[in-house]
Design a protein around this motif. Structure first.
Motif, PDB file in Angstrom:
ATOM      1  N   UNK A  78       0.852  -1.117  -0.150  1.00 41.13           N
ATOM      2  CA  UNK A  78       0.066   0.030  -0.064  1.00 41.13           C
ATOM      3  C   UNK A  78       0.883   1.164   0.181  1.00 41.13           C
ATOM      4  N   UNK A  79       1.080   1.928  -1.086  1.00 42.00           N
ATOM      5  CA  UNK A  79       2.089   2.721  -1.398  1.00 42.00           C
ATOM      6  C   UNK A  79       1.579   4.256  -2.069  1.00 42.00           C
ATOM      7  N   UNK A  80       1.754   5.345  -1.223  1.00 39.62           N
ATOM      8  CA  UNK A  80       1.821   6.681  -2.016  1.00 39.62           C
ATOM      9  C   UNK A  80       3.044   7.017  -2.030  1.00 39.62           C
ATOM     10  N   UNK A  81       3.498   7.953  -2.928  1.00 42.29           N
ATOM     11  CA  UNK A  81       4.685   8.328  -3.289  1.00 42.29           C
ATOM     12  C   UNK A  81       4.917   9.576  -3.912  1.00 42.29           C
ATOM     13  N   UNK A  82       6.167  10.104  -4.177  1.00 44.74           N
ATOM     14  CA  UNK A  82       6.487  11.179  -5.027  1.00 44.74           C
ATOM     15  C   UNK A  82       7.374  10.861  -5.977  1.00 44.74           C
ATOM     16  N   UNK A  83       7.423  11.029  -7.258  1.00 46.96           N
ATOM     17  CA  UNK A  83       8.221  10.231  -8.269  1.00 46.96           C
ATOM     18  C   UNK A  83       9.496  11.279  -8.166  1.00 46.96           C
ATOM     19  N   UNK A  84      10.685  10.814  -7.881  1.00 46.97           N
ATOM     20  CA  UNK A  84      12.002  11.096  -7.672  1.00 46.97           C
ATOM     21  C   UNK A  84      12.988  10.688  -8.999  1.00 46.97           C
ATOM     22  N   UNK A  85      12.447   9.769  -9.751  1.00 41.68           N
ATOM     23  CA  UNK A  85      13.417   9.219 -10.968  1.00 41.68           C
ATOM     24  C   UNK A  85      12.442   8.565 -11.905  1.00 41.68           C
ATOM     25  N   UNK A  86      12.821   8.777 -13.200  1.00 41.19           N
ATOM     26  CA  UNK A  86      11.865   7.949 -14.122  1.00 41.19           C
ATOM     27  C   UNK A  86      12.493   7.341 -15.386  1.00 41.19           C
ATOM     28  N   UNK A 175      -4.088   7.734   0.959  1.00 44.98           N
ATOM     29  CA  UNK A 175      -3.130   6.806   0.903  1.00 44.98           C
ATOM     30  C   UNK A 175      -3.955   5.517   1.070  1.00 44.98           C
ATOM     31  N   UNK A 176      -5.365   5.341   1.387  1.00 45.60           N
ATOM     32  CA  UNK A 176      -6.154   4.234   1.250  1.00 45.60           C
ATOM     33  C   UNK A 176      -6.627   3.848  -0.059  1.00 45.60           C
ATOM     34  N   UNK A 177      -6.423   4.720  -1.132  1.00 45.08           N
ATOM     35  CA  UNK A 177      -6.553   4.289  -2.404  1.00 45.08           C
ATOM     36  C   UNK A 177      -5.867   3.316  -2.927  1.00 45.08           C
ATOM     37  N   UNK A 178      -4.567   2.950  -2.391  1.00 46.46           N
ATOM     38  CA  UNK A 178      -3.693   1.967  -3.072  1.00 46.46           C
ATOM     39  C   UNK A 178      -4.374   0.523  -2.672  1.00 46.46           C
ATOM     40  N   UNK A 179      -5.092   0.308  -1.983  1.00 47.45           N
ATOM     41  CA  UNK A 179      -5.607  -1.093  -1.614  1.00 47.45           C
ATOM     42  C   UNK A 179      -7.049  -0.999  -0.887  1.00 47.45           C
ATOM     43  N   UNK A 180      -7.130  -0.676   0.422  1.00 45.68           N
ATOM     44  CA  UNK A 180      -8.226  -1.022   1.205  1.00 45.68           C
ATOM     45  C   UNK A 180      -9.526  -0.308   0.897  1.00 45.68           C
ATOM     46  N   UNK A 181      -9.440   0.876   0.317  1.00 42.05           N
ATOM     47  CA  UNK A 181     -10.630   1.623   0.085  1.00 42.05           C
ATOM     48  C   UNK A 181     -11.234   0.993  -1.378  1.00 42.05           C
TER      49      UNK A 181
END
Length: 406
Positions: A78-86, A175-181
């Motif tokens: 269950x991950x929420x993040x900021x892109x630092x490299x692509x 952050x609940x969008x990654x899984x449980x919601x």
């Protein structure tokens, strides 16, 4: 290259926070990595600085020793993040984007992904359809309970939040969008919840509470949540649910006391294979109990959504059949009542954008419903212990100081 810290499964009942490798655009060998995935290049991926990563009941199954997870596995899906490299193959996601990561890893190219069945992508796990971060037998993609994590197929998998400041203000909800919601919502959608429905949700853990909140969002007239844990049941009552303690007697009898009828329109199993019995057998593990109860209390012609996890390998099961995922369910009862059963992982991408809009437009307060509590990454072992003891909380880890952890 930056350093990295992550949460590792170290055997039954034990997790630790330790130094781990910084992500690269290639999948290296390590605990749980499928040999066929070792060396897999990920030019289509992005490296995220993790904003929030949650402890899930599915993680607890592994930590309790109820799966075949190897020691050293980096946990967290269950991950929420900021892109630092692509990677060079990423076209639309940009460095600096704040994003939600579906726990299902999907390629976006196979026949299942094109049919919106991202939970059973054919190209990310050499052993079977479907994959996830930091989870046993799911291909070996490194988990996200860490400071940094690699996400493959970034343009396809990542949900970008439209406004950074607004997102950070609502980050415990988002952050609940990654899984449980989405998982709770999927359970309700597949169960046929709609305006005026009566719904029985088995389980008042975070997924059960998310399902209950989802049922309300879908227009249910009454939502009844069943569990053994009085603190978690109180959490459900806190946002308007009816509750029953399944140790107090037959769930059908208790539902009849509430509704005047022992049958609900539909049911959601948010417990899974570590279920307990009801009434005077509530202290005993009975992995088929929730499914049998759901069939018992759901009206003829109703549907049962089953987002609760069931496994093919459970070394801690009470009998040999259950160790292989074979359960004594009353299938004849379900057949005679013309029930429909919907199983499997939630295809998060099917729902997460709409649910994001519901959060951003104040249509739902999912963090409040599941009692989200932010803690530092280094406190993950204590969070696992507290959750395992039945705390009525959803623990959100803060690996990089984005959240107010006090």
């Amino acid at each position: 290259m930056s350093g990295n810290r992550g949460v590792l499964y170290q055997g039954r009942g034990e997790v630790e926070v330790a130094d781990i490798s910084y992500p690269e655009f290639v999948l290296r060998d390590g605990p749980g990595v499928n040999p066929a995935n070792v060396g897999r290049e990920v030019p289509h991926g992005a490296i995220l600085k993790v904003v929030a990563t949650n402890i899930c009941g599915s993680d607890q199954h592994m930590v309790r020793g109820r799966t075949t997870a190897p020691e050293g596995l980096v946990l967290g899906h269950e991950i929420t993040g900021e892109v630092v490299e692509k990677g060079p193959g990423v076209e639309f996601i940009e460095v600096g984007d704040l994003v939600s990561v579906p726990f299902n890893i999907a390629c976006g190219r196979c026949v299942n992904c094109k049919a919106r069945r991202t939970e059973i992508c054919l190209n990310v796990n050499p052993d079977r359809p479907g994959s996830a971060y930091g989870y046993v037998d799911m291909g070996g993609w490194v988990g996200g309970q860490a400071q940094f994590v690699l996400v493959p197929y970034a343009d396809w998998n990542l949900l970008k939040f439209p406004d950074r400041e607004q997102a950070l203000e609502k980050i415990l909800d988002l952050t609940m969008l990654s899984d449980i919601f989405p998982t709770g919502y999927h359970g309700c959608v597949t169960a046929g919840v709609g305006v005026g429905s009566s719904v029985y949700v088995a389980g008042a853990g975070p997924v059960g509470l998310a399902a209950a909140a989802s049922a309300q969002l879908l227009g249910a007239a009454v939502v009844i949540v069943g569990d053994l844990n009085d603190e978690r049941l109180a959490q459900a009552r806190g946002f308007g649910c009816e509750t029953i303690n399944i140790s107090a007697g037959d769930p059908g009898d208790q539902i009849e006391e509430l509704l005047g009828t022992p049958a609900v329109d539909c049911a959601v199993d948010a417990v899974g294979f570590e279920a307990h019995g009801t009434g005077d057998k509530a202290s005993e593990e009975a992995p088929a109990s929730v499914l049998n109860t759901a069939m018992d209390v759901t009206k003829a012609g109703g549907s049962i959504g089953i987002p609760g996890l069931y496994v093919t390998g459970d070394p801690g099961a009470a009998d040999d059949a259950a160790k292989e995922g074979s359960l004594s369910i009353r299938f004849g009862l379900g057949w005679s009542k013309s029930h429909a059963f919907f199983t499997g992982q939630c295809p998060v991408m099917k729902y997460h954008r709409q649910l994001m809009e519901a959060i951003l437009n104040d249509r739902v307060q999912i963090a409040k419903a599941v009692n989200a509590v932010a803690i530092p990454l280094e406190d993950a072992p204590e969070g696992y212990q507290s959750f395992d003891k039945g705390a009525a909380s959803k623990y959100v880890l803060d690996p990089n100081g984005y959240l107010s952890t006090g």
